[in-house]
Design a protein around this motif. Structure first.
Motif, PDB file in Angstrom:
ATOM      1  N   PRO A 148     -10.490 -26.615  31.510  1.00 27.78           N
ATOM      2  CA  PRO A 148     -10.642 -26.274  30.091  1.00 27.78           C
ATOM      3  C   PRO A 148     -10.579 -24.771  29.871  1.00 27.78           C
ATOM      4  O   PRO A 148     -10.894 -23.989  30.768  1.00 27.78           O
ATOM      5  CB  PRO A 148     -12.026 -26.814  29.734  1.00 27.78           C
ATOM      6  N   MET A 208     -12.824 -21.597  30.753  1.00 24.34           N
ATOM      7  CA  MET A 208     -14.131 -21.838  30.152  1.00 24.34           C
ATOM      8  C   MET A 208     -15.208 -21.489  31.177  1.00 24.34           C
ATOM      9  O   MET A 208     -15.083 -21.802  32.354  1.00 24.34           O
ATOM     10  CB  MET A 208     -14.247 -23.313  29.770  1.00 24.34           C
ATOM     11  N   ALA A 265     -17.717 -24.555  33.162  1.00 21.16           N
ATOM     12  CA  ALA A 265     -17.021 -25.827  33.013  1.00 21.16           C
ATOM     13  C   ALA A 265     -17.332 -26.717  34.206  1.00 21.16           C
ATOM     14  O   ALA A 265     -17.773 -26.239  35.250  1.00 21.16           O
ATOM     15  CB  ALA A 265     -15.517 -25.577  32.940  1.00 21.16           C
ATOM     16  N   VAL A 266     -17.109 -28.011  34.030  1.00 21.17           N
ATOM     17  CA  VAL A 266     -17.233 -28.932  35.157  1.00 21.17           C
ATOM     18  C   VAL A 266     -15.970 -28.778  36.006  1.00 21.17           C
ATOM     19  O   VAL A 266     -14.863 -28.957  35.520  1.00 21.17           O
ATOM     20  CB  VAL A 266     -17.347 -30.387  34.659  1.00 21.17           C
ATOM     21  N   GLY A 293     -12.891 -42.387  27.513  1.00 25.66           N
ATOM     22  CA  GLY A 293     -13.459 -42.276  26.179  1.00 25.66           C
ATOM     23  C   GLY A 293     -13.083 -40.956  25.532  1.00 25.66           C
ATOM     24  O   GLY A 293     -12.656 -40.026  26.219  1.00 25.66           O
ATOM     25  N   GLY A 294     -13.241 -40.931  24.224  1.00 27.81           N
ATOM     26  CA  GLY A 294     -12.940 -39.721  23.483  1.00 27.81           C
ATOM     27  C   GLY A 294     -13.801 -38.570  23.993  1.00 27.81           C
ATOM     28  O   GLY A 294     -14.961 -38.770  24.355  1.00 27.81           O
ATOM     29  N   TYR A 295     -13.222 -37.402  24.092  1.00 29.81           N
ATOM     30  CA  TYR A 295     -13.959 -36.188  24.459  1.00 29.81           C
ATOM     31  C   TYR A 295     -14.337 -36.136  25.933  1.00 29.81           C
ATOM     32  O   TYR A 295     -15.182 -35.353  26.338  1.00 29.81           O
ATOM     33  CB  TYR A 295     -15.215 -36.050  23.580  1.00 29.81           C
ATOM     34  N   HIS A 296     -13.696 -36.959  26.766  1.00 30.10           N
ATOM     35  CA  HIS A 296     -14.048 -36.927  28.189  1.00 30.10           C
ATOM     36  C   HIS A 296     -13.099 -36.067  29.023  1.00 30.10           C
ATOM     37  O   HIS A 296     -13.191 -36.038  30.236  1.00 30.10           O
ATOM     38  CB  HIS A 296     -14.129 -38.347  28.741  1.00 30.10           C
ATOM     39  N   GLY A 297     -12.152 -35.392  28.353  1.00 27.07           N
ATOM     40  CA  GLY A 297     -11.339 -34.434  29.099  1.00 27.07           C
ATOM     41  C   GLY A 297      -9.920 -34.882  29.417  1.00 27.07           C
ATOM     42  O   GLY A 297      -9.262 -34.272  30.255  1.00 27.07           O
ATOM     43  N   LYS A 298      -9.426 -35.905  28.724  1.00 29.59           N
ATOM     44  CA  LYS A 298      -8.065 -36.396  28.996  1.00 29.59           C
ATOM     45  C   LYS A 298      -7.004 -35.372  28.606  1.00 29.59           C
ATOM     46  O   LYS A 298      -6.141 -35.003  29.404  1.00 29.59           O
ATOM     47  CB  LYS A 298      -7.791 -37.700  28.217  1.00 29.59           C
ATOM     48  N   SER A 299      -7.085 -34.913  27.352  1.00 28.88           N
ATOM     49  CA  SER A 299      -6.067 -33.972  26.878  1.00 28.88           C
ATOM     50  C   SER A 299      -6.136 -32.660  27.650  1.00 28.88           C
ATOM     51  O   SER A 299      -5.116 -32.014  27.896  1.00 28.88           O
ATOM     52  CB  SER A 299      -6.243 -33.695  25.379  1.00 28.88           C
ATOM     53  N   THR A 300      -7.342 -32.289  28.044  1.00 31.17           N
ATOM     54  CA  THR A 300      -7.501 -31.048  28.808  1.00 31.17           C
ATOM     55  C   THR A 300      -6.764 -31.138  30.141  1.00 31.17           C
ATOM     56  O   THR A 300      -6.100 -30.185  30.557  1.00 31.17           O
ATOM     57  CB  THR A 300      -8.998 -30.764  29.038  1.00 31.17           C
ATOM     58  N   TYR A 318     -15.470 -35.483  32.243  1.00 33.64           N
ATOM     59  CA  TYR A 318     -14.587 -34.438  32.785  1.00 33.64           C
ATOM     60  C   TYR A 318     -14.240 -34.631  34.250  1.00 33.64           C
ATOM     61  O   TYR A 318     -13.660 -33.746  34.866  1.00 33.64           O
ATOM     62  CB  TYR A 318     -15.179 -33.023  32.559  1.00 33.64           C
TER      63      TYR A 318
END
Ligand code: ADP
Ligand code: MG
Length: 569
Positions: free
Chosen positions: A208, A218, A221-222, A257-264, A419
């Motif tokens: 990220p 970031m 970040a994880v 799930g949404g917001y779990h880092g796919k697009s990143t 993530y």
């Protein structure tokens, strides 16, 4: 060659004269161990600053051959020198005073990617080095203040040059690290091909970014860690053995799930076609360098693209074998993006459901039952994705947050959870099998005809005659030549304004010399790529001097630019 002292004499003579007298300074001057070349002098203090370059002979610059001989280490070295020189020059910018751009010292500002730039070029063999920058020649009002320019050219620049362009004064340890990273990145690219991997993401990578407007890593970040089942170990010449996730060629789904880092993750893969600087977090995130991000792009122009493998029998009877529109829909634009990427030689599509046209990606069973296939011009991507991999050897990595149908097609399924990736291929296949009956009575799809890539565009007499066609960049969003604007906002793997500018010059060159009503698009793009490969980015700029703000784009982006030009026909 004139001596520096002659330049100084000249400058003293023109002090307090009108600004145009600066024009006489154009030329080359021997300054100790380098040559200062004043390539272009601005017309007035408010105009674009003057173009200046510093030429250092290889023998005097003294960088080791192992840094300058191979293309990948040479590019990394040049990039490091630009960054270093820019840091030095920054301290001096506007230290000389005056009106307008007086005293400005401006050097390319590379971002996180390492790109080949006109700001610094090193000749293999000789090791000769050239650094290009812009200087605002100082004036009070429109009256020359040559004392201030003498300060810049005889004090500031020599210091910047001494500290950054000579190996003996350089931070040699840092430059060695730069070289080693470039060699390791190069080795990863080679191993991707050997191991038939589409991409590699090392353990510990930081994907990220700091924010939507900052490309820095970031903080806190994880860090990435490969699932056991997809882990590979690559042996690198300097970093040693590096473990990470190897995404095999074929069809790979990223779910979660949404917001779990796919697009990143997908974004990092998009950028993985370039090498990143140390500290970026994506140093060892390496993607097949022909990869193309595919997305919907409503409103783009399409010129004679054969989208018939996806779209056929439009209600208005439009020809989809040579599809033309000035205002594409979501699905036709995405279809054109796929076919044009094939034409540009890609081996990997990167797609995010978030930026796709749903009707291009899937058709669910219920819709197929209600709206008869005969009435549907679109063969969705899901029905072609296996064929693209098997017949054309083009892999797909697809982010799918909401559509499960791709489970049937995927070779690998990765789930992002907080993530972190997990491989869930088995589970996904089992679940998919329980629904298999839903697709059973679907009529077989006929194989797609190979798209016709023979697209020919007429020569433009007007363009050929117009030597002064102006190239103007609008950040990364667009480039215009004359009043013809090419929108590049959705060409997401363009990462630098300087690439956009370079594309503008390439398009201009193509219009003036290459499109002749006979060569097709592949030949034109290929010739542009070859020209720049052999002679450097300067080969496409025919002006009196080479702009200092160009970065070399990939051939895929050259195609993307030519394809979006509305004035070709
Ligand atoms: P998705 O596509 O799954 O909905 P995104 O990739 O858009 O999710 O990520 C959602 C948010 O989480 C973004 O703001 C992103 O910056 C942040 N994020 C992504 N990966 C990490 C990570 N490894 N560590 C910390 N934050 C992350
Ligand atoms: Mg997303």
């Amino acid at each position: 060659m004139k001596q520096a002292s002659e330049l100084q004499d000249l400058l003293r003579r023109i002090d307090h004269k009108g600004y145009p007298a600066y024009k006489d300074t154009a030329g080359r001057y021997q300054f100790g161990t380098y040559v200062l070349s004043i390539d272009h002098v601005q017309g007035d203090p408010f105009a674009a600053p003057s173009k200046v370059s510093i030429l250092v002979e290889g023998k005097k610059a003294g960088f080791p051959a192992e840094m300058t001989e191979k293309k990948h280490t040479r590019t990394a070295l040049a990039d490091a020198l630009i960054r270093r020189f820019a840091r030095e020059a920054e301290q001096y910018s506007h230290k000389a005073k005056g009106s307008g751009k007086s005293g400005l010292l401006s050097v390319s500002r590379p971002g996180q990617e390492v790109l080949e730039r006109s700001a610094c070029e090193i000749t293999p063999g000789s090791g000769d080095l050239i650094l290009r920058l812009e200087i605002g020649f100082p004036a009070n009002g429109r009256t020359i203040n040559s004392g201030e320019l003498i300060k810049i050219l005889f004090r500031f620049l020599p210091e910047c040059a001494q500290r950054s362009l000579y190996y003996k004064n350089a931070d040699q340890k840092h430059l060695e690290e730069v070289r080693r990273l470039a060699e390791d990145q190069y080795a990863i690219r080679a191993q991707l091909r050997e191991r038939k991997l589409a991409a590699f993401v090392a353990d510990g990578a930081v994907l990220p970014r700091e924010s939507g407007i900052s490309d820095r890593p970031m903080k806190r970040a994880v860090a990435f860690r490969s699932p056991e089942t997809m882990a590979v170990e690559l042996a690198l010449p300097y970093a040693g053995s590096v473990r990470g996730m190897g995404i095999p060629q074929g069809v790979t789904l990223i779910v979660g799930g949404g917001y779990h880092g796919k697009s990143t993750l997908l974004k990092a893969l998009e950028r993985g076609v370039y090498n990143h600087i140390a500290g970026d977090g994506r140093e060892y995130v390496i993607t097949d360098d022909s990869a193309v991000k595919i997305r919907a792009e409503d409103g783009r122009s399409i010129q004679k693209t054969d989208i018939s493998m996806f779209i056929n029998g439009l209600p208005n009877g439009r020809d989809t074998k040579a599809f033309v529109t000035e205002d594409a829909s979501g699905s036709t634009s995405q279809a054109a993006n796929v076919v044009e990427a094939m034409e540009a030689g890609t081996k990997l599509f990167l797609i995010d459901e978030d930026t796709s046209a749903t009707n291009f990606m899937i058709r669910d069973e219920l819709m197929a039952r209600v709206v008869h296939p005969n009435m549907e011009p679109i063969t969705p991507f899901i029905d072609r994705v296996e064929e693209l991999a098997d017949t054309y050897g083009i892999s797909t990595i697809l982010v799918a947050g909401s559509c499960g149908s791709y489970f049937y097609k995927a070779d690998h399924v990765i789930q992002m959870m907080q993530y972190q990736p997990a491989e869930i291929t088995e589970l996904a296949k089992q679940e998919a099998a329980r629904f298999a009956d839903m697709t059973k009575d679907k009529p077989a799809l006929s194989a797609a005809a190979r798209p016709a890539f023979h697209r020919v565009f007429a020569s433009s007499k007007k363009a050929a005659q117009n030597e002064r066609m102006k190239v103007k960049g609008m950040g990364k969003d667009a480039v215009s030549i004359d009043r013809d604007t090419v929108e590049l906002r959705y060409v997401e793997q363009l990462v630098d304004n300087e690439q956009t500018m370079a594309l503008g010059y390439m398009l201009k060159y193509a219009k003036q010399h290459l499109f002749d009503g006979k060569r097709d698009m592949q030949e034109v793009a290929g010739l542009l790529e070859q020209l720049v490969e052999e002679k450097g980015i300067g080969a496409v700029c025919e002006g009196r001097y080479l702009p200092c703000n160009l970065a070399v784009p990939r051939v895929q982006e050259i195609f993307a630019c030519l394809n979006r030009c509305r004035s070709l026909s």
